[in-house]
Design a protein around this motif. Structure first.
Motif, PDB file in Angstrom:
ATOM      1  N   VAL A 148       0.835  -1.201   0.000  1.00  0.00           N
ATOM      2  CA  VAL A 148       0.000   0.000   0.000  1.00  0.00           C
ATOM      3  C   VAL A 148       0.874   1.257   0.000  1.00  0.00           C
ATOM      4  CG1 VAL A 148      -1.649   1.345   1.356  1.00  0.00           C
ATOM      5  CG2 VAL A 148      -1.943  -1.134   1.127  1.00  0.00           C
ATOM      6  N   VAL A 149       1.919   1.258   0.829  1.00  0.00           N
ATOM      7  CA  VAL A 149       2.815   2.411   0.882  1.00  0.00           C
ATOM      8  C   VAL A 149       3.539   2.586  -0.451  1.00  0.00           C
ATOM      9  CG1 VAL A 149       4.851   3.414   2.015  1.00  0.00           C
ATOM     10  CG2 VAL A 149       3.127   2.205   3.371  1.00  0.00           C
ATOM     11  N   ALA A 150       3.985   1.465  -1.033  1.00  0.00           N
ATOM     12  CA  ALA A 150       4.667   1.539  -2.334  1.00  0.00           C
ATOM     13  C   ALA A 150       3.719   2.063  -3.409  1.00  0.00           C
ATOM     14  CB  ALA A 150       5.198   0.157  -2.727  1.00  0.00           C
ATOM     15  N   ALA A 151       2.471   1.603  -3.384  1.00  0.00           N
ATOM     16  CA  ALA A 151       1.490   2.106  -4.356  1.00  0.00           C
ATOM     17  C   ALA A 151       1.289   3.606  -4.190  1.00  0.00           C
ATOM     18  CB  ALA A 151       0.166   1.362  -4.201  1.00  0.00           C
ATOM     19  N   GLY A 152       1.253   4.063  -2.946  1.00  0.00           N
ATOM     20  CA  GLY A 152       1.141   5.498  -2.702  1.00  0.00           C
ATOM     21  C   GLY A 152       2.351   6.256  -3.214  1.00  0.00           C
ATOM     22  N   ALA A 153       3.536   5.674  -3.010  1.00  0.00           N
ATOM     23  CA  ALA A 153       4.766   6.317  -3.492  1.00  0.00           C
ATOM     24  C   ALA A 153       4.780   6.387  -5.010  1.00  0.00           C
ATOM     25  CB  ALA A 153       5.987   5.547  -2.981  1.00  0.00           C
ATOM     26  N   VAL A 154       4.313   5.345  -5.673  1.00  0.00           N
ATOM     27  CA  VAL A 154       4.256   5.347  -7.133  1.00  0.00           C
ATOM     28  C   VAL A 154       3.252   6.389  -7.622  1.00  0.00           C
ATOM     29  CG1 VAL A 154       3.560   3.995  -9.153  1.00  0.00           C
ATOM     30  CG2 VAL A 154       5.032   2.975  -7.408  1.00  0.00           C
ATOM     31  N   ALA A 155       2.105   6.490  -6.932  1.00  0.00           N
ATOM     32  CA  ALA A 155       1.099   7.483  -7.320  1.00  0.00           C
ATOM     33  C   ALA A 155       1.649   8.905  -7.184  1.00  0.00           C
ATOM     34  CB  ALA A 155      -0.153   7.317  -6.460  1.00  0.00           C
TER      35      ALA A 155
END
Length: 355
Positions: free
Chosen positions: A18-25
């Motif tokens: 979830v954190v990685a997805a947020g960082a990618v976004a």
């Protein structure tokens, strides 16, 4: 440092995802400010080049090897947000096509190898170039130090995630000492590769090095023993010359990546990398799981049913470079177009307001 499935438990892997997805976004939004239609293909090339160089494991200690992580290199060349996206594309290609790095651990790997390395390296690089003399040598030295520190920083990040969600009961002090110790050595190789690459690009097209933008003094190069101002970006009246220069750099980079992945990779060290060695020595890998893509035709960087190891590995490397280039360039082109569209909308809005 590709973390396999089973090293980190499901809850922590999910949170990391979830954190990685947020960082990618966030990076997708930030990359709009870093990319344009001219630099988007170069960002795709950076991702493909990093994929190729990651195949070149180099020995760092008895029975241990290391490979480029790439976050520092990508962040300095194309920007920290775009750099995170570059590493994310590489990790996605490696996980899906080559069974390298667990799919359930993809978020862990993006955080560790992409976000941590890019952020730490770029912050340190920018801090150094602001205080050092504006010379190519200083730029190269700053990239060396930034890349060197980014690797043990990633090792610390992995240790923290393992401490929170490790699947085996190993004293965290032992894991920390082993991880940081070996990755300091790997960091030296990372630093050398990063510094050589950044220095080479600065020598021919300093205007394309994102980390050098926005600084007050002009970059200087040493020519025949004298410091001279680096050439400014090609003026608007000479777009054809600038375009040819950029295409030449792109072509040179692509050929280099193909040669490294298709030929030089055969001579890479076969020893386990730093994480694999630590996992085996400390028992971290006791609950490791088989990769979901273990039956992929390109698993373990070889082409299935091709018996010649040299040809099999070379073909796999070339396919990997091509796939990473296509996916990365396509994604970065879309991001750059979004920037163009946003600028057009803002321009139209300002014009309407004046009317």
């Amino acid at each position: 440092m590709h973390v396999p499935d089973g090293f980190i438990n499901a809850p922590v892997s999910a949170v990391a995802g979830v954190v990685a997805a947020g960082a990618v976004a966030v990076s997708l939004k930030g990359a709009r400010r870093e990319l344009n239609e001219r630099t988007a293909p170069l960002a795709g090339l950076v991702a493909a080049f990093i994929f190729a160089v990651q195949m070149l494991n180099f020995p760092v200690a008895a029975g241990t090897s290391g490979h480029l992580l790439g976050g520092a290199l990508a962040a300095i060349l194309v920007g920290p947000f775009t750099g995170i996206l570059c590493i994310s594309v590489v990790l996605l290609m490696q996980g899906i096509l080559f069974a390298d790095g667990g799919l359930t651990a993809l978020g862990v790997n993006i955080l560790d190898m992409g976000v941590v390395t890019s952020v730490v390296a770029y912050a340190l690089f920018r801090g150094l170039v602001r205080v050092l003399p504006r010379t190519r040598r200083s730029m190269t030295a700053a990239s060396f130090v930034a890349a060197l520190i980014s690797v043990p920083a990633a090792a610390v990040a992995f240790t923290l995630m393992y401490w929170i969600g490790g699947t085996t009961d190993i004293p965290i002090g032992k894991v920390f000492t082993a991880m940081v110790g070996v990755h300091v050595l790997i960091g030296i190789g990372e630093a050398a590769i990063t510094a050589l690459t950044v220095g080479a690009v600065v020598a021919v097209r300093p205007d394309l090095v994102y980390g050098a933008r926005g600084l007050t003094a002009p970059l200087k190069l040493r020519i025949d023993g004298e410091l001279v101002d680096a050439p400014a970006p090609a003026p608007a009246r000479e777009p054809a010359a600038a375009h040819r220069s950029t295409k030449g750099l792109w072509a040179t980079g692509l050929v280099t990546a193909l040669v490294l992945a298709g030929f030089v990779s055969y001579y890479a060290s076969a020893n386990p990398d730093g994480l694999e060695k630590v996992a085996t020595d400390q028992g971290i890998d006791k609950k490791a799981k088989d990769h979901a893509s273990k039956d992929s035709p390109l698993a373990d960087y070889g082409v299935k049913d091709v018996s010649n190891a040299r040809i099999s590995g070379g073909l796999a490397g070339i396919i990997g470079v091509g796939a990473t280039l296509v996916v990365g360039s396509g994604a970065f082109y879309v991001v750059s177009r979004r920037r163009t569209d946003d600028e057009s909308v803002n321009s139209d809005s300002r014009r309407d307001e004046k009317v």
